[in-house]
Design a protein around this motif. Structure first.
Motif, PDB file in Angstrom:
ATOM      1  N   GLY A 234      31.179  48.535  33.062  1.00  0.00           N
ATOM      2  CA  GLY A 234      31.971  47.715  33.970  1.00  0.00           C
ATOM      3  C   GLY A 234      31.198  46.541  34.520  1.00  0.00           C
ATOM      4  O   GLY A 234      31.709  45.419  34.605  1.00  0.00           O
ATOM      5  N   VAL A 235      29.956  46.770  34.881  1.00  0.00           N
ATOM      6  CA  VAL A 235      29.185  45.704  35.520  1.00  0.00           C
ATOM      7  C   VAL A 235      28.778  44.650  34.490  1.00  0.00           C
ATOM      8  O   VAL A 235      28.680  43.464  34.803  1.00  0.00           O
ATOM      9  CB  VAL A 235      27.993  46.288  36.308  1.00  0.00           C
ATOM     10  CG1 VAL A 235      26.794  46.527  35.438  1.00  0.00           C
ATOM     11  CG2 VAL A 235      27.644  45.392  37.478  1.00  0.00           C
ATOM     12  N   LEU A 238      31.809  42.524  34.111  1.00  0.00           N
ATOM     13  CA  LEU A 238      31.927  41.679  35.307  1.00  0.00           C
ATOM     14  C   LEU A 238      30.992  40.485  35.232  1.00  0.00           C
ATOM     15  O   LEU A 238      31.355  39.367  35.598  1.00  0.00           O
ATOM     16  CB  LEU A 238      31.595  42.509  36.554  1.00  0.00           C
ATOM     17  CG  LEU A 238      31.458  41.719  37.848  1.00  0.00           C
ATOM     18  CD1 LEU A 238      32.798  41.155  38.278  1.00  0.00           C
ATOM     19  CD2 LEU A 238      30.872  42.576  38.959  1.00  0.00           C
ATOM     20  N   MET A 239      29.780  40.717  34.752  1.00  0.00           N
ATOM     21  CA  MET A 239      28.797  39.651  34.702  1.00  0.00           C
ATOM     22  C   MET A 239      29.258  38.533  33.768  1.00  0.00           C
ATOM     23  O   MET A 239      29.122  37.352  34.100  1.00  0.00           O
ATOM     24  CB  MET A 239      27.472  40.215  34.236  1.00  0.00           C
ATOM     25  CG  MET A 239      26.363  39.277  34.544  1.00  0.00           C
ATOM     26  SD  MET A 239      24.802  40.106  34.378  1.00  0.00           S
ATOM     27  CE  MET A 239      23.799  38.658  34.114  1.00  0.00           C
ATOM     28  N   GLN A 241      32.339  37.807  33.092  1.00  0.00           N
ATOM     29  CA  GLN A 241      33.455  37.231  33.845  1.00  0.00           C
ATOM     30  C   GLN A 241      32.970  36.197  34.864  1.00  0.00           C
ATOM     31  O   GLN A 241      33.435  35.069  34.893  1.00  0.00           O
ATOM     32  CB  GLN A 241      34.134  38.381  34.591  1.00  0.00           C
ATOM     33  CG  GLN A 241      35.571  38.174  34.890  1.00  0.00           C
ATOM     34  CD  GLN A 241      36.430  38.503  33.681  1.00  0.00           C
ATOM     35  OE1 GLN A 241      35.965  39.182  32.780  1.00  0.00           O
ATOM     36  NE2 GLN A 241      37.636  37.986  33.652  1.00  0.00           N
ATOM     37  N   LYS A 242      31.994  36.595  35.687  1.00  0.00           N
ATOM     38  CA  LYS A 242      31.476  35.718  36.748  1.00  0.00           C
ATOM     39  C   LYS A 242      30.878  34.464  36.135  1.00  0.00           C
ATOM     40  O   LYS A 242      31.040  33.370  36.659  1.00  0.00           O
ATOM     41  CB  LYS A 242      30.404  36.446  37.564  1.00  0.00           C
ATOM     42  CG  LYS A 242      30.943  37.553  38.436  1.00  0.00           C
ATOM     43  CD  LYS A 242      31.365  37.024  39.807  1.00  0.00           C
ATOM     44  CE  LYS A 242      31.916  38.167  40.644  1.00  0.00           C
ATOM     45  NZ  LYS A 242      32.594  37.749  41.847  1.00  0.00           N
ATOM     46  N   ILE A 246      31.928  30.517  37.241  1.00  0.00           N
ATOM     47  CA  ILE A 246      31.009  29.560  37.848  1.00  0.00           C
ATOM     48  C   ILE A 246      30.990  28.266  37.044  1.00  0.00           C
ATOM     49  O   ILE A 246      31.052  27.174  37.579  1.00  0.00           O
ATOM     50  CB  ILE A 246      29.576  30.135  37.901  1.00  0.00           C
ATOM     51  CG1 ILE A 246      29.541  31.326  38.850  1.00  0.00           C
ATOM     52  CG2 ILE A 246      28.588  29.070  38.368  1.00  0.00           C
ATOM     53  CD1 ILE A 246      28.221  32.043  38.853  1.00  0.00           C
TER      54      ILE A 246
ATOM     55  N   PRO B 126      30.214  44.082  44.017  1.00  0.00           N
ATOM     56  CA  PRO B 126      30.949  42.940  43.484  1.00  0.00           C
ATOM     57  C   PRO B 126      32.056  43.390  42.539  1.00  0.00           C
ATOM     58  O   PRO B 126      31.891  44.364  41.808  1.00  0.00           O
ATOM     59  CB  PRO B 126      29.881  42.171  42.711  1.00  0.00           C
ATOM     60  CG  PRO B 126      28.882  43.216  42.321  1.00  0.00           C
ATOM     61  CD  PRO B 126      28.861  44.185  43.467  1.00  0.00           C
ATOM     62  N   ALA B 127      33.172  42.695  42.552  1.00  0.00           N
ATOM     63  CA  ALA B 127      34.268  42.991  41.634  1.00  0.00           C
ATOM     64  C   ALA B 127      34.880  41.678  41.175  1.00  0.00           C
ATOM     65  O   ALA B 127      34.687  40.645  41.819  1.00  0.00           O
ATOM     66  CB  ALA B 127      35.315  43.862  42.305  1.00  0.00           C
ATOM     67  N   GLU B 128      35.608  41.733  40.059  1.00  0.00           N
ATOM     68  CA  GLU B 128      36.231  40.507  39.534  1.00  0.00           C
ATOM     69  C   GLU B 128      37.073  39.841  40.608  1.00  0.00           C
ATOM     70  O   GLU B 128      37.001  38.647  40.807  1.00  0.00           O
ATOM     71  CB  GLU B 128      37.107  40.848  38.321  1.00  0.00           C
ATOM     72  CG  GLU B 128      36.306  40.960  37.047  1.00  0.00           C
ATOM     73  CD  GLU B 128      37.121  41.502  35.900  1.00  0.00           C
ATOM     74  OE1 GLU B 128      38.295  41.129  35.773  1.00  0.00           O
ATOM     75  OE2 GLU B 128      36.574  42.310  35.131  1.00  0.00           O
ATOM     76  N   GLY B 130      36.995  39.744  44.109  1.00  0.00           N
ATOM     77  CA  GLY B 130      36.383  39.984  45.408  1.00  0.00           C
ATOM     78  C   GLY B 130      35.329  41.064  45.397  1.00  0.00           C
ATOM     79  O   GLY B 130      34.292  40.923  44.769  1.00  0.00           O
ATOM     80  N   PHE B 211      34.329  47.715  39.240  1.00  0.00           N
ATOM     81  CA  PHE B 211      33.952  46.310  39.143  1.00  0.00           C
ATOM     82  C   PHE B 211      35.098  45.387  38.732  1.00  0.00           C
ATOM     83  O   PHE B 211      34.893  44.190  38.562  1.00  0.00           O
ATOM     84  CB  PHE B 211      32.765  46.171  38.184  1.00  0.00           C
ATOM     85  CG  PHE B 211      31.603  47.026  38.611  1.00  0.00           C
ATOM     86  CD1 PHE B 211      30.756  46.604  39.620  1.00  0.00           C
ATOM     87  CD2 PHE B 211      31.396  48.274  38.046  1.00  0.00           C
ATOM     88  CE1 PHE B 211      29.707  47.402  40.046  1.00  0.00           C
ATOM     89  CE2 PHE B 211      30.351  49.082  38.459  1.00  0.00           C
ATOM     90  CZ  PHE B 211      29.498  48.645  39.462  1.00  0.00           C
ATOM     91  N   GLN B 270      25.109  37.007  41.461  1.00  0.00           N
ATOM     92  CA  GLN B 270      26.500  37.288  41.820  1.00  0.00           C
ATOM     93  C   GLN B 270      26.796  38.783  41.791  1.00  0.00           C
ATOM     94  O   GLN B 270      27.730  39.239  42.433  1.00  0.00           O
ATOM     95  CB  GLN B 270      27.457  36.597  40.831  1.00  0.00           C
ATOM     96  CG  GLN B 270      27.381  35.102  40.843  1.00  0.00           C
ATOM     97  CD  GLN B 270      28.068  34.508  42.047  1.00  0.00           C
ATOM     98  OE1 GLN B 270      29.171  34.899  42.375  1.00  0.00           O
ATOM     99  NE2 GLN B 270      27.403  33.596  42.727  1.00  0.00           N
ATOM    100  N   VAL B 271      26.072  39.488  40.966  1.00  0.00           N
ATOM    101  CA  VAL B 271      26.408  40.908  40.799  1.00  0.00           C
ATOM    102  C   VAL B 271      25.269  41.839  41.181  1.00  0.00           C
ATOM    103  O   VAL B 271      25.462  43.025  41.299  1.00  0.00           O
ATOM    104  CB  VAL B 271      26.821  41.211  39.335  1.00  0.00           C
ATOM    105  CG1 VAL B 271      28.161  40.586  39.025  1.00  0.00           C
ATOM    106  CG2 VAL B 271      25.782  40.764  38.342  1.00  0.00           C
ATOM    107  N   TYR B 276      24.442  42.032  47.254  1.00  0.00           N
ATOM    108  CA  TYR B 276      25.314  43.022  47.873  1.00  0.00           C
ATOM    109  C   TYR B 276      24.485  44.102  48.552  1.00  0.00           C
ATOM    110  O   TYR B 276      24.835  45.254  48.533  1.00  0.00           O
ATOM    111  CB  TYR B 276      26.255  43.612  46.818  1.00  0.00           C
ATOM    112  CG  TYR B 276      27.370  42.663  46.504  1.00  0.00           C
ATOM    113  CD1 TYR B 276      28.612  42.801  47.115  1.00  0.00           C
ATOM    114  CD2 TYR B 276      27.177  41.590  45.655  1.00  0.00           C
ATOM    115  CE1 TYR B 276      29.641  41.913  46.864  1.00  0.00           C
ATOM    116  CE2 TYR B 276      28.195  40.690  45.397  1.00  0.00           C
ATOM    117  CZ  TYR B 276      29.419  40.865  46.006  1.00  0.00           C
ATOM    118  OH  TYR B 276      30.435  39.983  45.756  1.00  0.00           O
TER     119      TYR B 276
END
Lengths: 325, 325
Positions: A234-235, A238-239, A241-242, A246, B126-128, B130, B211, B270-271, B276
């Protein structure tokens, strides 16, 4: 027929596999017209003599629960493919279908290796120093200390096949390295691991240690293993995605951003599920490989490579010998 | 005094915090000579009037177990800082020290909020879409369905403070979304969640869903939560590691590689835990924030921001009101 993409990811992976390995042959189980159409679409003629479509009308859906699969899905593509392994017609079976149904049907059709109390699902994951075999990934919820010892011995055999290394360190997944941490069952397992001569026991490790490679095999119950693997997936997603978000925001950086994203994609393939696809169901009498449900064609191809490694090394046979009572 | 870097990460974070927030004041607990030296080294004169060093000779080490901490570390820097919260001299306490000792000392010195059976450790991840508040992260190993309901209610209050959102969806962490999955306790919790009017229950989620942000609060026992968080941290660290290895190998790509690594670093922030950082210990009578043991100065500063948010919103007070029997 399983997974998010169904035969659309499987068929091209099969063709690529046969092109790459000229001594391999494959059987594809599923509704014949659909599979034949896809084979035509992906130009399978060059490998057609080593690719047999075995017609199966019945399919195990993602919603099907294990009990239903055992009772009503004995003629499904999944069950028929497992029967081919049981009958010695195939050396390994690969699917990205329903995990619960696969575990139940595998146990029932192939049978459990003598001496194994509970088969377990395990997988090689990327680590700083090579790879780390994690099990159980969700086949068993409540595990006794004795179960964990068996998982360790099975995990060692599997990781030997994947890495070729003889000496493998085994660790127990816990919430801290100190001996007082964790549940009573984990602490009891630690005592058993220490006294077991066939295990080179390293100690407790935490979630992040799976990816450092301090141990070659990390053992835990199916709840912890499943959560560890899926959180890591999942992470990573997400990375990616982020990163895209940006870059879109800042037009000035878009140019270098594009280059960076290319590299990032490459790096992601080093750690993402696609490259490390293919979990082995250890402890049943045959090589059964579970591909990720969301597997792309590339990822399914990787799962087939894992299956090939297991088949060539006769992993199921090794497990029988190693765990014989 | 805790964490891998000790006061070397804490002192510069404190100075930055005071410079950024002119109405804040801080108390630093630990051996006075060591802290004074560091304050001089990091040029604290501009904020010296709002930064008080409270001398404490005793320190809780990383090896100290909770029972030992309760018996022998009542005058440690950690215990004294907690007493300041208990006495109303401080609005929140932040540490990157020994987690087990912190939980035990917090319970003992601050006391548990009336109606709360078991305080829990939780954190915004962190999540996609928020962020997602995950708890318990390791304070409780065996949790009943009723405990998980309380965790949910505490998690909702905490996530409200961090996001400002009123309507928050709550999910239960499991190994699959189907209702028959998981342990009996998780399935029983699902029934309680559904009938609890104060919880907007979403259903079961898997590790990767933490996430994606499908839920605002994800609830689980401390074993699963700890494994989820640490596995995610581990794979992010691994990804950075792999990136550097690949670039060194290929000199042609080194130039663009450097640029990409810069961006990658930015994406990682970011992640990664640093951004966090700061888990809240929910259910004790005071705001207690646990910073990551490996926290850099930047990461410790983030934990202080989390503490500031909790203190300004009076999170401990909110929890008292929300969970009053």
């Amino acid at each position: 027929m399983g997974g998010d993409l169904g035969p659309r990811s499987v068929v091209p992976a099969c063709i690529r596999f046969l092109q790459r390995f000229p001594l391999a042959s494959l059987k594809l189980y599923g509704p014949a017209p659909q599979l034949q159409d896809l084979l035509r679409e992906f130009h399978s003629t060059s490998v057609a003599d080593r690719l047999e479509v075995v017609p199966c009308e019945q399919v195990v859906t993602q919603e099907c629960n294990p009990v239903h699969a055992l009772r009503r899905k004995r003629d499904s593509s999944m069950a028929c493919a497992l029967k081919a392994v049981a009958d010695g017609e195939a050396d390994a079976m690969v699917t990205s279908g329903n995990t619960g149904a696969l575990l139940a049907l595998s146990r029932s059709i192939l049978g459990t290796i003598e001496g194994v109390r509970r088969p377990a699902l395990g997988k090689s994951l990327p680590a700083e120093a090579g790879s780390c075999f994690l099990l159980d990934l969700g086949a068993n919820i409540d595990c006794s200390a004795e179960d964990l010892v068996q998982f360790a011995r099975m995990g060692v055999e599997a990781q030997r096949v994947h890495t070729g290394k003889r000496q493998l360190k085994v660790a127990l997944l816990n919430i801290g390295a100190e001996p007082h941490k964790g549940t009573e069952e984990i602490r009891r397992a630690a005592e058993l691991f220490e006294s077991e001569s066939s295990i080179d026991y390293f100690g407790f490790v935490e979630g992040h240690d799976i990816f450092t490679g301090v141990a070659d095999v990390v053992v835990c119950d199916g709840l912890m293993g499943n959560v560890a693997m899926k959180s890591a997936e999942g992470v990573i997603r997400l990375m990616g995605q982020k990163a895209f978000t940006i870059e879109r925001k800042n037009p000035f950086k878009r140019f270098f951003g594009q280059l960076a994203i290319k590299l990032l994609r490459k790096w992601r393939t080093q750690v993402e599920p696609a490259r490390y696809n293919g979990a082995s169901f250890l402890g049943v009498k045959g090589n059964v490989i579970k591909s990720h449900g969301g597997a792309s064609s590339e990822a399914f191809y990787r799962a087939m490579i894992t299956a090939k490694e297991c088949a060539e090394a006769d992993l199921a046979g090794r497990l029988s010998r190693a765990l014989a009572p």
